[in-house]
Structures are given as C-alpha cells and as structure tokens.
Design an enzyme around this catalytic site. Structure first.
Site, PDB file in Angstrom:
ATOM      1  N   CYS A  79       0.817  -1.435  -0.128  1.00  0.00           N
ATOM      2  CA  CYS A  79       0.038   0.003  -0.029  1.00  0.00           C
ATOM      3  C   CYS A  79       0.926   1.247   0.093  1.00  0.00           C
ATOM      4  O   CYS A  79       1.682   1.597  -1.288  1.00  0.00           O
ATOM      5  CB  CYS A  79      -0.969  -0.155   1.076  1.00  0.00           C
ATOM      6  SG  CYS A  79      -2.488   0.788   0.744  1.00  0.00           S
ATOM      7  N   HIS A 169      -3.476  -5.258   1.721  1.00  0.00           N
ATOM      8  CA  HIS A 169      -2.650  -5.642   3.027  1.00  0.00           C
ATOM      9  C   HIS A 169      -2.793  -6.828   3.509  1.00  0.00           C
ATOM     10  O   HIS A 169      -3.767  -7.509   3.997  1.00  0.00           O
ATOM     11  CB  HIS A 169      -3.332  -4.939   4.205  1.00  0.00           C
ATOM     12  CG  HIS A 169      -2.917  -3.231   4.072  1.00  0.00           C
ATOM     13  ND1 HIS A 169      -2.036  -2.702   4.502  1.00  0.00           N
ATOM     14  CD2 HIS A 169      -3.677  -2.275   3.511  1.00  0.00           C
ATOM     15  CE1 HIS A 169      -2.030  -1.310   4.346  1.00  0.00           C
ATOM     16  NE2 HIS A 169      -3.132  -1.193   3.632  1.00  0.00           N
ATOM     17  N   GLU A 171      -0.935  -8.622   5.298  1.00  0.00           N
ATOM     18  CA  GLU A 171      -0.401  -8.735   6.818  1.00  0.00           C
ATOM     19  C   GLU A 171      -1.825  -8.503   7.681  1.00  0.00           C
ATOM     20  O   GLU A 171      -1.814  -8.786   8.817  1.00  0.00           O
ATOM     21  CB  GLU A 171       0.644  -7.794   7.324  1.00  0.00           C
ATOM     22  CG  GLU A 171       0.131  -6.083   7.358  1.00  0.00           C
ATOM     23  CD  GLU A 171       0.007  -5.485   6.068  1.00  0.00           C
ATOM     24  OE1 GLU A 171      -0.063  -5.992   4.867  1.00  0.00           O
ATOM     25  OE2 GLU A 171      -0.172  -4.100   5.960  1.00  0.00           O
TER      26      GLU A 171
END
Ligand code: GLN
Length: 186
Positions: A79, A169, A171
């Site tokens: 991002c 994302h 994560e």
C-alpha cells in the site's frame, strides 16, 4: 533478518506475520537500527506515504535504505509501501525510491470503495485474502514488470527484480501466503 520500516502505519502486523512464519525481523526507526545487522530483506508497510516519506528524509534514513534496495536485497512494499517504491505517482508530484518501474495512483479506488476486502489470485496462488484501505493501484507497468494480481482490471500486485509490491494488505489477514512468497525469494 528482515528490517521492517517502523516510522508510521501498520508495521507490527508485518512483524507478526513474519513471526508466524518463523522469520526473524527488526524494526527500523532510525539510522542506528541498520548498523551491524545481517539484513536479508526489507518491508515497507502501509500507512500514509507522504508522512513516511517526510520522516525518511528527516531521519536521514532515505539514503541508506536506497543503497540497500539498490544492492538487490528483496524488498516488499504494501500500500503506502508500494507508493514509496514506485517510479512514478500519477496523482502526486512526489517520488521516493523509484525502485520498481510502475506508475501508481494513490487512493485509486475512490471514496465509495475506499476500503474493502476481497479474494483474488496472486501469482500461482488462488483465493488470496486481500484487504484494501484507501489503496493505490498500478496504472502502468513496464514490460519487464511481472504482474502478479489484478482486481477489477486493475493491477494490485507486481514484481520487478528484487522489488515486490501489493496495493492490498496481506498482513491484515490470516492468509500468510503472500509473505511466504516474499520470503521464498530471500
Ligand atoms: N492512501 C495512503 C497513501 O496514499 C495509503 C493507504 C495505506 O497504506 N493503507 O499513502
């Protein structure tokens, strides 16, 4: 060890993802953090690219990180991290590391669809969980940039040489396969 840029934004989630995969990491907050480390890779997290970019210069972290990227070690930007690594930002005059030959558009999915969750293909992986938060997408990619993922016709993940970027994302999900893909290249 993997250095995770920890100036602002979602760095803890990357550290946690790496921990789950058994990969040691450390936080990069200042120049001294880079000294005497066996740095095998770098992660640039999401956040606000303008803020992170400003802090990189103020803390004199830009040049040492630029040298590390140019040395060819694997780098993964998510991002805002994608924006920091892009050669061009179409709706912003700033550029940062210019490490991957893509033109990124900031906040590209618009206000209505500013944040959303979906699943999509990434490289050879199917149904990868993808969380987008005021995300960019890649408007243009040079011919030697490998496009790894597209959502609604827009490129959302790409790789060139040692640089991997995702607009989403990984994560923030329990799906560790994109991080696994990154560390396989270490
Ligand atoms: N919109 C942010 C930017 O332009 C990126 C958002 C994110 O990293 N989740 O920097």
């Amino acid at each position: 060890m993997i250095g995770v840029l920890a100036l602002q934004g979602g760095f803890i989630e990357h550290i946690n993802a790496l921990r789950k995969l058994g990969v040691p990491s450390f936080e990069i907050r200042q120049k001294a953090d880079l000294i005497n480390k066996d740095i095998k890779g770098l992660i640039f997290p999401g956040g606000e690219s303008t803020v992170i970019g400003k802090l990189l210069c103020e803390l004199e972290l830009f040049d040492p990180l630029d040298r590390l990227i140019k040395s060819g070690i694997p780098v993964f930007g998510t991002c805002a991290g994608l924006i920091l690594l892009a050669k061009k930002i179409v709706n912003d005059d700033s550029v940062y590391f210019e490490a991957i030959d893509i033109a990124a558009k900031r906040n590209a999915f618009g206000r209505q669809l500013g944040s959303f969750h979906t699943t999509g293909d990434f490289a050879d992986l199917k149904n990868v969980e993808m969380t987008f938060i005021r995300a960019p997408y890649i408007e243009q990619a040079a011919s030697d940039v490998k496009v790894l993922s597209k959502i609604n016709e827009h490129i959302v993940a790409a790789m060139q040489r040692n640089v991997l970027v995702t607009a989403f994302h990984p994560e923030l999900t329990n799906d560790l396969r994109v991080h696994e893909f990154f560390i396989k290249n270490l």
